[in-house]
Design a protein around this motif. Sequence first.
Motif, mmCIF file in Angstrom:
data_model
loop_
_atom_site.group_PDB
_atom_site.id
_atom_site.type_symbol
_atom_site.label_atom_id
_atom_site.label_comp_id
_atom_site.label_asym_id
_atom_site.label_seq_id
_atom_site.Cartn_x
_atom_site.Cartn_y
_atom_site.Cartn_z
ATOM 1 N N ASP A 126 -0.815 5.406 13.083
ATOM 2 C CA ASP A 126 -0.805 4.806 14.427
ATOM 3 C C ASP A 126 0.471 4.024 14.707
ATOM 4 O O ASP A 126 0.657 3.506 15.811
ATOM 5 N N GLY A 127 1.343 3.916 13.692
ATOM 6 C CA GLY A 127 2.631 3.266 13.888
ATOM 7 C C GLY A 127 2.798 1.909 13.248
ATOM 8 O O GLY A 127 3.843 1.270 13.402
ATOM 9 N N ASN A 128 1.793 1.447 12.509
ATOM 10 C CA ASN A 128 1.902 0.143 11.844
ATOM 11 C C ASN A 128 2.652 0.256 10.529
ATOM 12 O O ASN A 128 2.476 1.232 9.794
ATOM 13 N N PRO A 129 3.480 -0.716 10.183
ATOM 14 C CA PRO A 129 4.146 -0.713 8.875
ATOM 15 C C PRO A 129 3.097 -0.738 7.765
ATOM 16 O O PRO A 129 2.013 -1.322 7.927
ATOM 17 N N PRO A 130 3.391 -0.108 6.624
ATOM 18 C CA PRO A 130 2.390 -0.007 5.550
ATOM 19 C C PRO A 130 1.777 -1.332 5.112
ATOM 20 O O PRO A 130 0.555 -1.437 4.966
ATOM 21 N N GLY A 131 2.611 -2.334 4.887
ATOM 22 C CA GLY A 131 2.081 -3.622 4.450
ATOM 23 C C GLY A 131 1.170 -4.251 5.482
ATOM 24 O O GLY A 131 0.073 -4.731 5.165
ATOM 25 N N ALA A 132 1.617 -4.245 6.729
ATOM 26 C CA ALA A 132 0.810 -4.820 7.805
ATOM 27 C C ALA A 132 -0.486 -4.044 7.986
ATOM 28 O O ALA A 132 -1.540 -4.633 8.272
ATOM 29 N N ALA A 133 -0.420 -2.727 7.817
ATOM 30 C CA ALA A 133 -1.621 -1.891 7.948
ATOM 31 C C ALA A 133 -2.666 -2.274 6.916
ATOM 32 O O ALA A 133 -3.866 -2.398 7.238
ATOM 33 N N MET A 134 -2.240 -2.474 5.682
ATOM 34 C CA MET A 134 -3.189 -2.827 4.625
ATOM 35 C C MET A 134 -3.726 -4.242 4.814
ATOM 36 O O MET A 134 -4.921 -4.483 4.603
ATOM 37 N N GLU A 135 -2.872 -5.166 5.211
ATOM 38 C CA GLU A 135 -3.326 -6.534 5.426
ATOM 39 C C GLU A 135 -4.367 -6.601 6.541
ATOM 40 O O GLU A 135 -5.397 -7.275 6.409
ATOM 41 N N ALA A 136 -4.112 -5.897 7.629
ATOM 42 C CA ALA A 136 -5.055 -5.892 8.742
ATOM 43 C C ALA A 136 -6.358 -5.205 8.350
ATOM 44 O O ALA A 136 -7.446 -5.651 8.742
ATOM 45 N N THR A 137 -6.253 -4.140 7.575
ATOM 46 C CA THR A 137 -7.442 -3.385 7.169
ATOM 47 C C THR A 137 -8.347 -4.212 6.272
ATOM 48 O O THR A 137 -9.575 -4.256 6.468
ATOM 49 N N VAL A 138 -7.779 -4.865 5.291
ATOM 50 C CA VAL A 138 -8.619 -5.642 4.380
ATOM 51 C C VAL A 138 -9.248 -6.826 5.108
ATOM 52 O O VAL A 138 -10.417 -7.177 4.869
ATOM 53 N N LYS A 139 -8.508 -7.432 6.016
ATOM 54 C CA LYS A 139 -9.030 -8.571 6.763
ATOM 55 C C LYS A 139 -10.165 -8.162 7.695
ATOM 56 O O LYS A 139 -11.197 -8.840 7.796
ATOM 57 N N ALA A 140 -10.009 -7.023 8.353
ATOM 58 C CA ALA A 140 -10.984 -6.600 9.362
ATOM 59 C C ALA A 140 -12.235 -5.968 8.770
ATOM 60 O O ALA A 140 -13.323 -6.103 9.330
ATOM 61 N N HIS A 141 -12.091 -5.285 7.620
ATOM 62 C CA HIS A 141 -13.210 -4.479 7.126
ATOM 63 C C HIS A 141 -13.674 -4.793 5.707
ATOM 64 O O HIS A 141 -14.756 -4.355 5.314
ATOM 65 N N PHE A 142 -12.872 -5.514 4.926
ATOM 66 C CA PHE A 142 -13.213 -5.670 3.516
ATOM 67 C C PHE A 142 -13.132 -7.112 3.022
ATOM 68 O O PHE A 142 -13.129 -7.365 1.821
ATOM 69 N N ALA A 143 -13.091 -8.057 3.950
ATOM 70 C CA ALA A 143 -12.879 -9.458 3.574
ATOM 71 C C ALA A 143 -13.901 -9.975 2.572
ATOM 72 O O ALA A 143 -13.567 -10.775 1.687
ATOM 73 N N ASN A 144 -15.127 -9.524 2.661
ATOM 74 C CA ASN A 144 -16.174 -9.999 1.756
ATOM 75 C C ASN A 144 -16.602 -8.940 0.745
ATOM 76 O O ASN A 144 -17.668 -9.048 0.142
ATOM 77 N N SER A 145 -15.757 -7.950 0.552
ATOM 78 C CA SER A 145 -16.106 -6.844 -0.336
ATOM 79 C C SER A 145 -15.635 -7.099 -1.761
ATOM 80 O O SER A 145 -14.851 -8.014 -2.030
ATOM 81 N N SER A 146 -16.080 -6.233 -2.667
ATOM 82 C CA SER A 146 -15.715 -6.360 -4.080
ATOM 83 C C SER A 146 -14.290 -5.920 -4.363
ATOM 84 O O SER A 146 -13.793 -6.095 -5.475
ATOM 85 N N ILE A 147 -13.608 -5.331 -3.377
ATOM 86 C CA ILE A 147 -12.217 -4.914 -3.614
ATOM 87 C C ILE A 147 -11.213 -5.840 -2.915
ATOM 88 O O ILE A 147 -10.008 -5.669 -3.078
ATOM 89 N N ALA A 148 -11.691 -6.802 -2.149
ATOM 90 C CA ALA A 148 -10.782 -7.662 -1.369
ATOM 91 C C ALA A 148 -9.749 -8.345 -2.253
ATOM 92 O O ALA A 148 -8.544 -8.359 -1.934
ATOM 93 N N SER A 149 -10.184 -8.915 -3.356
ATOM 94 C CA SER A 149 -9.245 -9.644 -4.216
ATOM 95 C C SER A 149 -8.233 -8.707 -4.858
ATOM 96 O O SER A 149 -7.077 -9.085 -5.086
#
Length: 300
Positions: free
Chosen positions: A178-201
């Motif tokens: 969608d045009g997001n830089p790789p680092g920003a894409a991963m940061e936004a993804t973990v924050k929006a969908h995985f913040a309380n998941s077992s892979i967040a850390s």
Amino acid sequence: MTENRIKAAVIGAFVADALSLGVHWVYNTGVIEKKFGRVEQFYDPLTSYHKGKKAGDFTHYGDQMLVLLESVISGGGFDAHRFAETWRSFFADYGGYFDQATKATLENMDAGKSLTESASHSDDLAGASRLAALVPVYHDNREQLVRTAREQTAITHNNDRVILSADFFARSVLAVLDGNPPGAAMEATVKAHFANSSIASLVTMGIESRDRETRETIAEFGQMCSVEAGLPGAVHLISRYADDFKTAMVENVMAGGDSSARGMMAGMVLGAAHGMAAIPEAWRAGMTASQRINALLAGC
């Protein structure tokens, strides 16, 4: 450009695996450096795990991703039963390495369990790392890419963290397309969908390590096959080399261990970010299955 980057997501994952073959599961990075110097080309495998393989071939991870790609393209989409059946048939006369997840899944299938309910409980990242094969069909449908990424993983790896890893990277690669830089894409993804998941850390560890030297960092995370080690390692590679596909792939291999699973994830995301021009032509052409893959992608 989007079509070019979709193709690069797939080719990026495949070349990562092919580059890894020569030193896959060599954990002593000093041995890698002494034997090959800097690994920037395909080599015959150094270890006996991949006996019979030649430079340009895939490890058993890449071979399975190709099975998935053929299943998805020929079938016009992902079907769990069709993929499981094709995957099982592929291993009936396979001459390559059988890892524990594969052995356990095949044993369950042979014992009469449903093809889609025979998975091992392996925590290897490799179960998720096949997902680049789904991108050509589902790049324009976030819900379906995420769902099928999870489903294909669960055919062989019925493990929550492996399935979550597939989910995370599926969402991340779409954010990059969608045009997001790789680092920003991963940061936004973990924050929006995985913040309380077992892979967040694990994701956070990888992102926060972006300014650190790769071999030392991956040694600390662990060079092993598990999500615990492989997920932060893959995220590190994407974060540190966000603008340099080739260096990311080379440094991944030089870090040793299960460089294939880490590399396939990083290759997919960085390929999606930069397109085919970022992937060395010698790597693209040097894959044994290059023509086969290009023919499949041309039919999308």
